[in-house]
Design an enzyme around this catalytic site. Structure first.
Site, PDB file in Angstrom:
ATOM      1  N   LYS A  41      31.809  58.741   8.919  1.00 26.41           N
ATOM      2  CA  LYS A  41      31.673  56.996   8.563  1.00 26.41           C
ATOM      3  C   LYS A  41      31.506  55.914   7.534  1.00 26.41           C
ATOM      4  CE  LYS A  41      32.355  55.954  13.414  1.00 26.41           C
ATOM      5  NZ  LYS A  41      31.797  54.891  14.924  1.00 26.41           N
ATOM      6  N   GLU A  42      31.692  54.990   7.324  1.00 30.59           N
ATOM      7  CA  GLU A  42      30.889  54.202   6.321  1.00 30.59           C
ATOM      8  C   GLU A  42      29.458  53.950   5.977  1.00 30.59           C
ATOM      9  OE1 GLU A  42      31.997  50.648   4.439  1.00 30.59           O
ATOM     10  OE2 GLU A  42      34.639  50.560   4.922  1.00 30.59           O
ATOM     11  N   SER A  43      28.569  53.768   7.815  1.00 31.09           N
ATOM     12  CA  SER A  43      27.617  54.254   7.340  1.00 31.09           C
ATOM     13  C   SER A  43      26.983  55.455   7.524  1.00 31.09           C
ATOM     14  CB  SER A  43      27.371  54.268   9.290  1.00 31.09           C
ATOM     15  OG  SER A  43      27.552  55.034   9.759  1.00 31.09           O
ATOM     16  N   HIS A  49      35.067  63.344  17.713  1.00 30.20           N
ATOM     17  CA  HIS A  49      34.969  63.104  18.613  1.00 30.20           C
ATOM     18  C   HIS A  49      36.508  63.573  19.058  1.00 30.20           C
ATOM     19  CE1 HIS A  49      32.144  59.424  18.273  1.00 30.20           C
ATOM     20  NE2 HIS A  49      31.528  60.271  17.673  1.00 30.20           N
ATOM     21  N   GLU A  68      34.469  60.834  27.089  1.00 24.31           N
ATOM     22  CA  GLU A  68      33.954  61.378  25.491  1.00 24.31           C
ATOM     23  C   GLU A  68      33.500  62.511  25.117  1.00 24.31           C
ATOM     24  OE1 GLU A  68      33.098  59.149  21.426  1.00 24.31           O
ATOM     25  OE2 GLU A  68      31.865  58.267  22.960  1.00 24.31           O
ATOM     26  N   ALA A  80      21.993  61.212  13.332  1.00 27.26           N
ATOM     27  CA  ALA A  80      22.275  60.247  14.441  1.00 27.26           C
ATOM     28  C   ALA A  80      21.616  59.466  14.992  1.00 27.26           C
ATOM     29  CB  ALA A  80      23.533  60.771  15.236  1.00 27.26           C
ATOM     30  N   HIS A  84      20.492  55.546  14.971  1.00 26.36           N
ATOM     31  CA  HIS A  84      20.158  54.754  16.275  1.00 26.36           C
ATOM     32  C   HIS A  84      18.484  54.256  16.120  1.00 26.36           C
ATOM     33  CE1 HIS A  84      22.172  53.088  19.401  1.00 26.36           C
ATOM     34  NE2 HIS A  84      21.012  53.954  20.349  1.00 26.36           N
TER      35      HIS A  84
END
Length: 148
Positions: A41-43, A49, A68, A80, A84
């Site tokens: 992701k851009e982050s 997933h 998930e 991550a 977070h």
């Protein structure tokens, strides 16, 4: 999702082995795949997933439940989890948030490099082990031949 599972493994190729194992399970239906390992992701977030449907037996019968599954390396999980913890539900001024986002992306890139490097080291160790096994086999064969 009613349920979520996170699988943490050591190396990037392990992620794809686990995905393949899940895909080959007869009672699990893959509904959706998101490969943030190949395309983070851009982050900077990286993980694989799967949204799957799993049969769950209840007293009234079997129902399919969406689950998930997140599959990532220890390094990806480290990033991550800290990202977070640092950003979730924080009141941060927009300019400062943009600066932090850039820094977190830099950290994600460093961690991705670590993952790749550790995988390369593992591959070298495995090659050494294979070569050693082959040479031990050759020595054993030579001893058998020389006995005659």
């Amino acid at each position: 999702d009613i349920a979520g599972i996170r699988i943490i493994c050591s190396f990037i190729p392990d992620i794809y082995k686990i995905v393949e194992m899940i895909e080959n399970m007869q009672d699990i239906t893959i509904l959706k795949k998101k490969d943030y390992v190949t395309t983070p992701k851009e982050s900077g977030y990286s993980s694989y997933h799967l949204i799957v449907s799993v049969p769950v037996s209840l007293s009234m019968g079997t129902i399919n439940v969406k689950v998930e599954i997140q599959i990532r390396t220890m390094a990806m999980d480290f990033w991550a989890s800290l990202e977070h913890k640092l950003r979730y539900k924080k009141e941060i001024p927009e300019a400062e948030a943009a600066q932090m986002a850039e820094e977190l992306i830099e950290c994600a890139n460093v961690i991705a490099d670590w993952d790749k490097k550790m995988g390369e080291i593992r591959n070298r160790i495995e090659r050494y082990s294979e070569e050693k096994d082959e040479s031990l086999s050759a020595i054993g064969l030579a001893r058998i031949i020389n006995r005659d």
